[in-house]
Design a protein around this motif. Sequence first.
Motif, PDB file in Angstrom:
ATOM      1  N   HIS A 104       0.831  -1.208   0.000  1.00 30.19           N
ATOM      2  CA  HIS A 104       0.000   0.000   0.000  1.00 30.19           C
ATOM      3  C   HIS A 104       0.867   1.260   0.000  1.00 30.19           C
ATOM      4  CE1 HIS A 104       0.598  -1.088   4.267  1.00 30.19           C
ATOM      5  NE2 HIS A 104       0.737   0.204   4.443  1.00 30.19           N
ATOM      6  N   ARG A 135       5.332   6.295  -3.198  1.00 30.92           N
ATOM      7  CA  ARG A 135       4.048   6.085  -3.867  1.00 30.92           C
ATOM      8  C   ARG A 135       3.096   5.489  -2.836  1.00 30.92           C
ATOM      9  NH1 ARG A 135       1.433   2.047  -7.456  1.00 30.92           N
ATOM     10  NH2 ARG A 135      -0.069   3.264  -8.622  1.00 30.92           N
ATOM     11  N   SER A 137      -0.494   4.024  -2.480  1.00 32.16           N
ATOM     12  CA  SER A 137      -1.613   3.519  -3.288  1.00 32.16           C
ATOM     13  C   SER A 137      -2.946   3.694  -2.574  1.00 32.16           C
ATOM     14  CB  SER A 137      -1.382   2.049  -3.654  1.00 32.16           C
ATOM     15  OG  SER A 137      -1.378   1.268  -2.481  1.00 32.16           O
ATOM     16  N   THR A 138      -2.935   4.160  -1.331  1.00 37.22           N
ATOM     17  CA  THR A 138      -4.215   4.393  -0.638  1.00 37.22           C
ATOM     18  C   THR A 138      -4.793   5.747  -1.021  1.00 37.22           C
ATOM     19  OG1 THR A 138      -3.163   5.386   1.333  1.00 37.22           O
ATOM     20  CG2 THR A 138      -3.518   2.991   1.327  1.00 37.22           C
ATOM     21  N   GLU A 141      -5.027   9.027  -7.236  1.00 34.53           N
ATOM     22  CA  GLU A 141      -4.216   9.934  -8.060  1.00 34.53           C
ATOM     23  C   GLU A 141      -5.138  10.702  -8.992  1.00 34.53           C
ATOM     24  OE1 GLU A 141      -0.882   8.045  -9.885  1.00 34.53           O
ATOM     25  OE2 GLU A 141      -0.593   6.729  -8.163  1.00 34.53           O
TER      26      GLU A 141
END
Length: 142
Positions: A104, A135, A137-138, A141
């Motif tokens: 994550h 980065r 990912s939770t 974007e």
Amino acid sequence: MPTDTRIADRIEIGDLVARFALLLDEKRWEDASTVFAEDVTVHSPRGGELRGIDKVVDFMRRSEVEGEHTQHTTTDLLVDVGGDQATASANSTVYFYRDGQAPHFTGGLRQHFTVARTPGGWRLREVRITPAWSRDSTRSET
């Protein structure tokens, strides 16, 4: 210093950097003295400047997130040995994940080490960690 000794020292220091990453991933804080010198100094964005093995271990314990694991992948290790002192640097990618799930959070780091030969073998005397990228990912974007 004979070439054979210098090569052996470089191999041992490479193993030390790998053991450091594994110690972090396995959260084996009780084995910290196999990696760090007693008077270690660690510089990191999250912890600031920590002096002494006890403060470093305390910070690592307090930073644990229940159910979260890490996997450190260290590459591009460069070692320069000068007698009983050495410097080393490496790139590291750190993956933060939970059991059975994709990471994550992922971060790229640049690490710089000052290493000292001690009666117990080579130990990290100073660690400087500089983030290069991350980065999460939770976060969505846009």
